[in-house]
Write a protein that holds these residues in place. Structure first.
Motif, PDB file in Angstrom:
ATOM      1  N   MET A 106      -0.272  -0.266   0.224  1.00 26.52           N
ATOM      2  CA  MET A 106      -0.310  -0.553   1.652  1.00 26.52           C
ATOM      3  C   MET A 106       0.311  -1.911   1.946  1.00 26.52           C
ATOM      4  SD  MET A 106      -4.061  -1.979   2.568  1.00 26.52           S
ATOM      5  CE  MET A 106      -3.246  -3.114   3.678  1.00 26.52           C
ATOM      6  N   ALA A 107       0.765  -2.064   3.185  1.00 28.55           N
ATOM      7  CA  ALA A 107       1.307  -3.329   3.664  1.00 28.55           C
ATOM      8  C   ALA A 107       0.243  -4.078   4.437  1.00 28.55           C
ATOM      9  CB  ALA A 107       2.519  -3.079   4.562  1.00 28.55           C
ATOM     10  N   SER A 108       0.204  -5.398   4.216  1.00 31.81           N
ATOM     11  CA  SER A 108      -0.664  -6.262   5.016  1.00 31.81           C
ATOM     12  C   SER A 108       0.038  -7.591   5.242  1.00 31.81           C
ATOM     13  CB  SER A 108      -2.022  -6.466   4.343  1.00 31.81           C
ATOM     14  OG  SER A 108      -1.880  -7.016   3.041  1.00 31.81           O
ATOM     15  N   ASN A 109      -0.419  -8.323   6.228  1.00 26.29           N
ATOM     16  CA  ASN A 109       0.222  -9.577   6.609  1.00 26.29           C
ATOM     17  C   ASN A 109      -0.302 -10.703   5.721  1.00 26.29           C
ATOM     18  OD1 ASN A 109       1.680 -11.511   8.002  1.00 26.29           O
ATOM     19  ND2 ASN A 109       0.136 -11.726   9.608  1.00 26.29           N
ATOM     20  N   ASP A 110       0.064 -10.642   4.442  1.00 25.17           N
ATOM     21  CA  ASP A 110      -0.503 -11.561   3.449  1.00 25.17           C
ATOM     22  C   ASP A 110       0.100 -12.948   3.569  1.00 25.17           C
ATOM     23  OD1 ASP A 110      -1.954  -9.402   2.337  1.00 25.17           O
ATOM     24  OD2 ASP A 110      -0.206  -8.814   1.158  1.00 25.17           O
ATOM     25  N   GLN A 111      -0.753 -13.951   3.424  1.00 25.50           N
ATOM     26  CA  GLN A 111      -0.330 -15.337   3.487  1.00 25.50           C
ATOM     27  C   GLN A 111      -0.960 -16.113   2.339  1.00 25.50           C
ATOM     28  OE1 GLN A 111      -1.265 -16.825   7.429  1.00 25.50           O
ATOM     29  NE2 GLN A 111      -0.634 -14.884   8.380  1.00 25.50           N
ATOM     30  N   VAL A 112      -0.214 -17.085   1.831  1.00 25.96           N
ATOM     31  CA  VAL A 112      -0.728 -17.942   0.767  1.00 25.96           C
ATOM     32  C   VAL A 112      -1.506 -19.084   1.390  1.00 25.96           C
ATOM     33  CG1 VAL A 112      -0.132 -19.393  -1.210  1.00 25.96           C
ATOM     34  CG2 VAL A 112       1.244 -17.359  -0.682  1.00 25.96           C
ATOM     35  N   THR A 113      -2.780 -19.215   1.004  1.00 30.49           N
ATOM     36  CA  THR A 113      -3.637 -20.287   1.490  1.00 30.49           C
ATOM     37  C   THR A 113      -4.248 -21.004   0.295  1.00 30.49           C
ATOM     38  OG1 THR A 113      -4.181 -18.969   3.455  1.00 30.49           O
ATOM     39  CG2 THR A 113      -5.612 -20.864   2.952  1.00 30.49           C
ATOM     40  N   ASP A 114      -3.936 -22.286   0.165  1.00 29.81           N
ATOM     41  CA  ASP A 114      -4.418 -23.068  -0.979  1.00 29.81           C
ATOM     42  C   ASP A 114      -4.052 -22.405  -2.298  1.00 29.81           C
ATOM     43  OD1 ASP A 114      -5.581 -24.943   0.754  1.00 29.81           O
ATOM     44  OD2 ASP A 114      -7.447 -23.805   0.873  1.00 29.81           O
ATOM     45  N   GLY A 115      -2.841 -21.841  -2.342  1.00 31.15           N
ATOM     46  CA  GLY A 115      -2.343 -21.248  -3.573  1.00 31.15           C
ATOM     47  C   GLY A 115      -2.879 -19.871  -3.877  1.00 31.15           C
ATOM     48  N   LYS A 116      -3.620 -19.271  -2.941  1.00 31.95           N
ATOM     49  CA  LYS A 116      -4.221 -17.960  -3.178  1.00 31.95           C
ATOM     50  C   LYS A 116      -3.858 -16.991  -2.059  1.00 31.95           C
ATOM     51  CE  LYS A 116      -8.238 -19.890  -5.619  1.00 31.95           C
ATOM     52  NZ  LYS A 116      -7.763 -19.416  -6.926  1.00 31.95           N
ATOM     53  N   VAL A 117      -3.908 -15.705  -2.388  1.00 35.17           N
ATOM     54  CA  VAL A 117      -3.707 -14.653  -1.392  1.00 35.17           C
ATOM     55  C   VAL A 117      -4.875 -13.678  -1.520  1.00 35.17           C
ATOM     56  CG1 VAL A 117      -2.193 -12.849  -0.498  1.00 35.17           C
ATOM     57  CG2 VAL A 117      -1.194 -14.857  -1.625  1.00 35.17           C
ATOM     58  N   ASP A 118      -5.754 -13.682  -0.532  1.00 31.93           N
ATOM     59  CA  ASP A 118      -6.940 -12.813  -0.562  1.00 31.93           C
ATOM     60  C   ASP A 118      -6.646 -11.544   0.234  1.00 31.93           C
ATOM     61  OD1 ASP A 118      -8.354 -14.627  -2.078  1.00 31.93           O
ATOM     62  OD2 ASP A 118      -9.242 -15.625  -0.340  1.00 31.93           O
ATOM     63  N   ASP A 119      -6.070 -10.565  -0.444  1.00 29.85           N
ATOM     64  CA  ASP A 119      -5.667  -9.317   0.217  1.00 29.85           C
ATOM     65  C   ASP A 119      -6.802  -8.297   0.159  1.00 29.85           C
ATOM     66  OD1 ASP A 119      -5.225  -9.270  -2.562  1.00 29.85           O
ATOM     67  OD2 ASP A 119      -3.608  -7.806  -2.426  1.00 29.85           O
ATOM     68  N   THR A 120      -7.851  -8.598   0.890  1.00 29.30           N
ATOM     69  CA  THR A 120      -9.086  -7.814   0.865  1.00 29.30           C
ATOM     70  C   THR A 120      -8.856  -6.333   1.164  1.00 29.30           C
ATOM     71  OG1 THR A 120     -10.169  -9.773   1.760  1.00 29.30           O
ATOM     72  CG2 THR A 120     -11.446  -7.730   1.745  1.00 29.30           C
ATOM     73  N   GLN A 121      -8.095  -6.061   2.190  1.00 27.76           N
ATOM     74  CA  GLN A 121      -7.931  -4.663   2.582  1.00 27.76           C
ATOM     75  C   GLN A 121      -7.198  -3.874   1.500  1.00 27.76           C
ATOM     76  OE1 GLN A 121      -5.523  -3.863   6.047  1.00 27.76           O
ATOM     77  NE2 GLN A 121      -6.357  -1.804   6.329  1.00 27.76           N
ATOM     78  N   ARG A 122      -6.213  -4.498   0.859  1.00 24.60           N
ATOM     79  CA  ARG A 122      -5.476  -3.796  -0.193  1.00 24.60           C
ATOM     80  C   ARG A 122      -6.398  -3.448  -1.363  1.00 24.60           C
ATOM     81  NH1 ARG A 122      -1.680  -6.883  -0.461  1.00 24.60           N
ATOM     82  NH2 ARG A 122      -0.121  -5.624   0.655  1.00 24.60           N
ATOM     83  N   ILE A 123      -7.272  -4.366  -1.716  1.00 27.78           N
ATOM     84  CA  ILE A 123      -8.210  -4.112  -2.816  1.00 27.78           C
ATOM     85  C   ILE A 123      -9.046  -2.880  -2.504  1.00 27.78           C
ATOM     86  CG2 ILE A 123     -10.215  -5.032  -4.048  1.00 27.78           C
ATOM     87  CD1 ILE A 123      -8.929  -7.862  -3.467  1.00 27.78           C
ATOM     88  N   SER A 124      -9.577  -2.841  -1.285  1.00 23.57           N
ATOM     89  CA  SER A 124     -10.389  -1.696  -0.882  1.00 23.57           C
ATOM     90  C   SER A 124      -9.550  -0.419  -0.833  1.00 23.57           C
ATOM     91  CB  SER A 124     -11.015  -1.980   0.483  1.00 23.57           C
ATOM     92  OG  SER A 124     -11.741  -0.865   0.939  1.00 23.57           O
ATOM     93  N   TYR A 125      -8.345  -0.523  -0.302  1.00 25.80           N
ATOM     94  CA  TYR A 125      -7.444   0.633  -0.221  1.00 25.80           C
ATOM     95  C   TYR A 125      -7.194   1.224  -1.602  1.00 25.80           C
ATOM     96  CZ  TYR A 125      -3.088   3.197   0.858  1.00 25.80           C
ATOM     97  OH  TYR A 125      -2.116   4.163   0.995  1.00 25.80           O
ATOM     98  N   LEU A 126      -6.816   0.385  -2.542  1.00 23.80           N
ATOM     99  CA  LEU A 126      -6.505   0.877  -3.882  1.00 23.80           C
ATOM    100  C   LEU A 126      -7.731   1.466  -4.564  1.00 23.80           C
ATOM    101  CD1 LEU A 126      -4.121  -1.978  -5.099  1.00 23.80           C
ATOM    102  CD2 LEU A 126      -3.477   0.330  -4.361  1.00 23.80           C
ATOM    103  N   LYS A 127      -8.872   0.813  -4.414  1.00 25.31           N
ATOM    104  CA  LYS A 127     -10.100   1.334  -5.017  1.00 25.31           C
ATOM    105  C   LYS A 127     -10.403   2.738  -4.508  1.00 25.31           C
ATOM    106  CE  LYS A 127     -13.720  -1.384  -5.104  1.00 25.31           C
ATOM    107  NZ  LYS A 127     -14.710  -2.417  -4.700  1.00 25.31           N
ATOM    108  N   ARG A 128     -10.286   2.933  -3.200  1.00 25.28           N
ATOM    109  CA  ARG A 128     -10.641   4.226  -2.610  1.00 25.28           C
ATOM    110  C   ARG A 128      -9.624   5.312  -2.964  1.00 25.28           C
ATOM    111  NH1 ARG A 128     -11.184   2.819   3.429  1.00 25.28           N
ATOM    112  NH2 ARG A 128     -10.043   0.952   2.837  1.00 25.28           N
ATOM    113  N   HIS A 129      -8.358   4.947  -3.060  1.00 31.79           N
ATOM    114  CA  HIS A 129      -7.360   5.951  -3.432  1.00 31.79           C
ATOM    115  C   HIS A 129      -7.427   6.296  -4.912  1.00 31.79           C
ATOM    116  CE1 HIS A 129      -5.832   5.130   0.588  1.00 31.79           C
ATOM    117  NE2 HIS A 129      -5.146   6.255   0.485  1.00 31.79           N
TER     118      HIS A 129
END
Length: 471
Positions: A379-402
């Motif tokens: 999936m695509a999300s509007n990911d941004q680097v914050t303090d050197g990290k990218v917390d792509d919460t929705q993608r994690i949930s998406y992949l787990k469920r699929h």
């Protein structure tokens, strides 16, 4: 594809399902723990390589299309992309460091041969070095011959509307399988011929930008013919490898229980799924397709369907979302976006059950269905680097469920051998340019800095746990 954006949950939304605290760990009885279940990531040449004018590479239809004003969001092109052509060694080290067993990539047809069919040694050497390094790292290689970047000189002669292109594709497959034999574990002839035919020739959303239903059905026939002509060359030149094709599929659901809406949902799946799968596994086009497009039957010559429906070693399935439809009151369907459902940055509904339902349905419908790999899901999300990290919460949930939906299909008897996340890196997302980010690795397109997203870290953690459990 549909692009409704009525409800979009991004990685930072408090309403996104799942949380970063949740481990990316399947249940103990999940098939995903099996060491023989291949877990990998996928990319495509035009979306990551760049270097479009280097080392003898010819122009492709996507070079032409993306350079045409108004065709690609923000005027983006694949001229540089992720600069993978120059950074491939570090990218493969990154891939291997994450612990993925498999890597699906594509070859740029314009990079490996000239307009007369003469091999381009510099282009071939790039892929030889790349594939050799992958094998040294112990990574299973899935190579797609055609991921949409048709040489422009072939489009100038009619592209996939010209039957001769199918034979030129077979020549290309013959060359690649002779040159790369022994470095490829699985060959896929085509990626998503539905998109090449319908988006490229049916509605003009993709290169080469033509819009005619009759063009779409003829282009699809020549794509599948090219596939069928290529398979014998692949078998002859590289007998130890698997041979298959990759199809994108869509789940269609009816907006009501009315007979008209139920038929509309069936016709949606005929157009998105059976249009491709019936020729491959039944040797015929679904007649219901021509309820949608009366008079759009392609020209089919004697022997074509036998060529197209030759047995395969695997089927790649790409799945992203479902579409809710209603009858258009005539002979087709119309999208009816549901309200209040989870969507991605693309506006696509998140619907894991659709993947399970399609897989179990294909098993019932096609008696000669080969083993399946999920060759794209993500999936695509509007990911941004914050303090050197990218917390792509929705993608994690998406992949787990699929992945859970894949496990359910396996337990229902579907022979699924592996799963590839789309994509390893953020990349050129075709007509949407660089705005839509599908990667588990963030790309800063100004600096080319690679940053692992949280999804990549959690997938790597699971792969490490699985490996330790198996040893």
């Amino acid at each position: 594809m549909a692009n409704d954006t009525s409800v979009v949950l991004d990685a930072h939304s408090p309403n996104s399902p799942g949380s970063l605290a949740d481990p990316f760990t399947p249940p103990a009885d999940s098939s995903l723990w099996r060491e023989d279940f291949l877990l990998g990531v996928a990319t495509a040449a035009y979306q990551i390589e760049g270097a479009v004018h280097e080392d003898g590479r010819l122009s492709s239809i996507w070079d032409t299309f993306s350079a045409t004003p108004g065709k690609v969001l923000a005027g983006d092109t694949g001229a540089v992309a992720c600069d993978h052509y120059h950074r491939w060694e570090a990218d493969i080290d990154m891939l291997a460091g994450l612990g993925f067993q498999g890597y699906r990539l594509s070859i740029a047809w314009p990079r490996v041969m000239d307009a007369a069919g003469v091999p381009n040694r510099k282009g071939l050497d790039f892929y030889k070095r790349l594939l050799t390094r992958l094998k040294e790292k112990g990574i299973t290689t899935f190579v797609t011959l055609y991921h949409w970047d048709l040489p422009q000189h072939l489009e100038d002669r009619g592209g996939w509307l010209n039957r001769d292109t199918a034979y030129r594709f077979a020549d290309y497959a013959d060359l690649m399988s002779r040159e790369l034999a022994g470095t490829v574990d699985a060959w896929a002839t085509l990626n998503e011929p539905w998109c090449s035919a319908y988006l490229g020739y049916g509605n003009g959303h993709h290169a080469p930008g033509l819009a005619n239903e009759r063009f779409a059905t003829q282009a699809l026939h020549h794509l599948l013919l090219g596939h069928g002509l290529a398979v014998p060359a692949l078998r002859a030149n590289d007998p130890a490898s698997q041979k298959g094709i990759v199809a994108n599929v869509g789940r269609g659901t009816a907006n009501s229980n009315s007979a008209a809406d139920q038929r509309a949902a069936q016709l949606f799946e005929v157009q998105h799924n059976a249009w491709i799968l019936d020729p491959l596994f039944k040797g015929e086009y679904p007649q219901a397709l021509f309820e949608l497009w009366p008079g759009a039957e392609p020209l089919v010559l004697d022997g074509d369907m036998r060529t197209i429906s030759a047995p395969l070693d695997f089927l790649g399935i790409n799945y992203y979302f479902r579409t809710n439809v209603a009858s258009d009151g005539a002979h087709g369907f119309t999208d009816v976006p549901l309200e209040g459902v989870e969507r991605t940055q693309m506006g696509w509904e998140v619907y894991p059950d659709g993947l399970r339902d399609l897989l179990t349905g294909f098993k019932e419908n096609y008696a000669n269905l080969p083993p399946i790999y999920i060759t794209e899901n993500g999936m695509a999300s509007n990911d941004q680097v914050t303090d050197g990290k990218v917390d792509d919460t929705q993608r994690i949930s998406y992949l787990k469920r699929h992945l859970a939906a894949v496990d359910q299909a396996i337990k229902a008897g579907v022979n699924i051998r592996g799963y590839f996340v789309w994509s390893l890196m953020d990349n050129f997302e075709w007509a949407f340019g660089y705005e839509r980010r599908f990667g588990i690795v963030h790309i800063d397109y100004t600096t080319q800095q690679r940053t692992l997203k949280r999804s990549a870290e959690l997938l790597a953690k699971f792969l490490k746990e699985r490996k330790a459990q198996a040893s």
